[in-house]
Design a protein around this motif. Structure first.
Motif, short mmCIF file in Angstrom:
data_model
loop_
_atom_site.label_atom_id
_atom_site.label_comp_id
_atom_site.label_asym_id
_atom_site.label_seq_id
_atom_site.Cartn_x
_atom_site.Cartn_y
_atom_site.Cartn_z
N TYR A 250 0.15 17.81 -10.23
CA TYR A 250 1.57 17.50 -10.05
C TYR A 250 1.97 16.22 -10.79
O TYR A 250 3.09 15.75 -10.66
CB TYR A 250 1.91 17.33 -8.56
N GLY A 251 1.02 15.65 -11.54
CA GLY A 251 1.31 14.43 -12.26
C GLY A 251 1.21 13.18 -11.42
O GLY A 251 1.75 12.13 -11.77
N VAL A 252 0.53 13.26 -10.28
CA VAL A 252 0.37 12.11 -9.38
C VAL A 252 -1.06 11.59 -9.49
O VAL A 252 -2.02 12.34 -9.33
CB VAL A 252 0.67 12.50 -7.92
N ASN A 253 -1.20 10.30 -9.78
CA ASN A 253 -2.51 9.68 -9.88
C ASN A 253 -2.89 9.04 -8.55
O ASN A 253 -2.06 8.38 -7.92
CB ASN A 253 -2.52 8.60 -10.96
N VAL A 254 -4.12 9.22 -8.13
CA VAL A 254 -4.65 8.58 -6.93
C VAL A 254 -5.68 7.54 -7.38
O VAL A 254 -6.66 7.89 -8.04
CB VAL A 254 -5.29 9.59 -5.96
N ILE A 255 -5.44 6.30 -7.03
CA ILE A 255 -6.28 5.20 -7.49
C ILE A 255 -6.86 4.46 -6.30
O ILE A 255 -6.16 4.21 -5.31
CB ILE A 255 -5.45 4.21 -8.34
N THR A 256 -8.14 4.09 -6.39
CA THR A 256 -8.78 3.28 -5.36
C THR A 256 -8.92 1.85 -5.88
O THR A 256 -9.51 1.63 -6.94
CB THR A 256 -10.17 3.83 -5.00
N PHE A 257 -8.35 0.90 -5.15
CA PHE A 257 -8.42 -0.51 -5.52
C PHE A 257 -9.29 -1.22 -4.50
O PHE A 257 -8.97 -1.27 -3.32
CB PHE A 257 -7.02 -1.11 -5.56
N ILE A 258 -10.41 -1.77 -4.96
CA ILE A 258 -11.34 -2.48 -4.08
C ILE A 258 -11.21 -3.96 -4.39
O ILE A 258 -11.72 -4.44 -5.41
CB ILE A 258 -12.79 -2.00 -4.30
N PRO A 259 -10.50 -4.71 -3.53
CA PRO A 259 -10.14 -6.10 -3.87
C PRO A 259 -11.21 -7.14 -3.59
O PRO A 259 -10.99 -8.31 -3.84
CB PRO A 259 -8.91 -6.34 -3.00
#
Length: 389
Positions: A250-259
């Protein structure tokens, strides 16, 4: 020429061809391919061209950046303190329109942001574990996107001399930041403390993201997204992997941010004293006798992570640089990490060490007080050994 010299010569040729191919670009690679086939060195040439192409793609992806815009809405949960409190401020300073979710609009973090940013950061009350609260937040967002005509007083969103403009807003990103952490060994945790972490860290994030999925699809946006605490985060990681595959079409990116760790600048352990009291009150007589000294030393150590009365913005330039990449990289990575050398070193050891060493390294990494049996426990163990014999 010896074998070592031949190896060095081949390595030099490969590096030289890589440099030439990178400098000459697409046309140069075609010439290199033709030369390789003519000289019967097709395997080496194809390998060099493939590596060069991959390098060019990587470099291009790293360079291309998208632009922040006030038309792009970023929703951030858990902004009362800590990371959410900091990211809300940084994101609006980048140029985005920010809708920040607060557990309480009367919290110190909410008042601090309201005093500093006014209406530039739109505040909503949001408890991601509460279906009614989530529904109200979604309705607020839908109001922004579906109002006709789409004319808003910009001063209610960001400072602009009370002028009126026609703008088209889009949900650009959801930053699922809200989280609860209870520090304590698994046996110490009460059922309520376990359930609270699952409800907030896992189920609440599920609930809020699920409610916003229709808006994400419409906007084609990027989704950045201790035993029980670690379990909820591991579950979120697995969920993110599956969700990324589902939403990619669907053109949606899922990103994991580990701070990384910023416990001393955060308020995630703000209720630790209450949690300790709850665990202590729930102990059986046997647990009180068994854990007495260890439980005290364990929590005295944790008491050094003092609660901040007034939330402060996290001071870490590198953290914000990596965070900006999650929002602005045209071709974002699946995972973005920010960690100190110590964290990176130990996490590498955790990943590749055999289990016996891994457990040792984890103990060294955590630096928690060590458990030592009390004299009564030693006697109890000795009695058991006598019985077994």
């Amino acid at each position: 020429m010896g074998s070592f010299s031949k190896t060095c010569f081949v390595a030099f040729e490969v590096v030289n061809e890589l440099y030439t191919a990178l400098g000459a670009g697409f046309l140069g690679m075609l010439v290199l391919l033709k030369h390789g086939f003519d000289s019967h060195q097709s395997v080496k040439t194809v390998s060099v061209v493939a590596l060069t192409t991959a390098s060019l793609v990587f470099i291009t992806q790293q360079i291309e950046k998208l632009q922040a815009s006030k038309k792009k809405i970023v929703v951030i949960t858990g902004c009362d303190s800590g990371l959410g409190f900091s990211l809300a401020q940084h994101t609006v300073d980048m140029g985005f329109t920010v809708i920040a979710g607060f557990l309480s609009l009367e919290s110190k973090g909410s008042k601090e942001i309201r005093g500093t940013y006014g209406g530039r950061i739109i505040q909503i009350q949001l408890d991601i574990t509460d279906t009614v609260s989530v529904r109200a937040a979604v309705e607020t967002l839908e109001h922004f996107f579906n109002s006709e005509p789409r004319i808003f007083c910009i001063s209610t969103i960001w400072y602009s001399h009370n002028e009126y403009f026609e703008i088209v807003l889009a949900l650009y990103a959801i930053i699922n930041n809200a989280g609860v952490m209870v520090f304590g060994e698994f046996e110490w945790l009460t059922e309520r403390l376990i359930q609270e972490q699952i409800d907030v860290n896992l189920l609440g994030t599920f609930k809020f993201t699920n409610a916003l999925c229709p808006l994400l699809r419409q906007s084609r946006a990027a989704l950045p997204g201790l035993a029980v605490y670690g379990a909820t985060k591991a579950a979120l990681s697995a969920w993110s992997d599956a969700l990324r595959v589902e939403l990619e079409k669907y053109g949606v990116n899922v990103i994991t941010f580990i701070p990384g760790s910023f416990t001393t600048q955060s308020n995630i352990m703000g209720k630790q004293l209450q949690h300790v009291q709850e665990m202590h009150d729930s102990f059986t007589v046997d647990q009180h006798n068994f854990y007495s000294d260890y439980f005290k030393r364990y929590n005295v150590y944790l008491s050094f992570f003092q609660r901040r009365e007034v939330p402060c913005k996290i001071k870490d330039v590198k953290l914000y640089e990596i965070f900006e990449c999650t929002l602005l990289d045209k071709y974002p990575n699946v995972v973005y990490k920010h960690e100190t050398f110590r964290y990176a070193f130990y996490h590498t050891l955790f990943k590749f060490s055999p289990w016996c060493l891994r457990d040792y390294f984890i103990t060294k990494f955590m630096c928690m007080p060590q458990y030592t049996p009390s004299p009564s426990e030693d006697k109890y163990m000795d009695d058991d050994e006598d019985i077994d014999l």
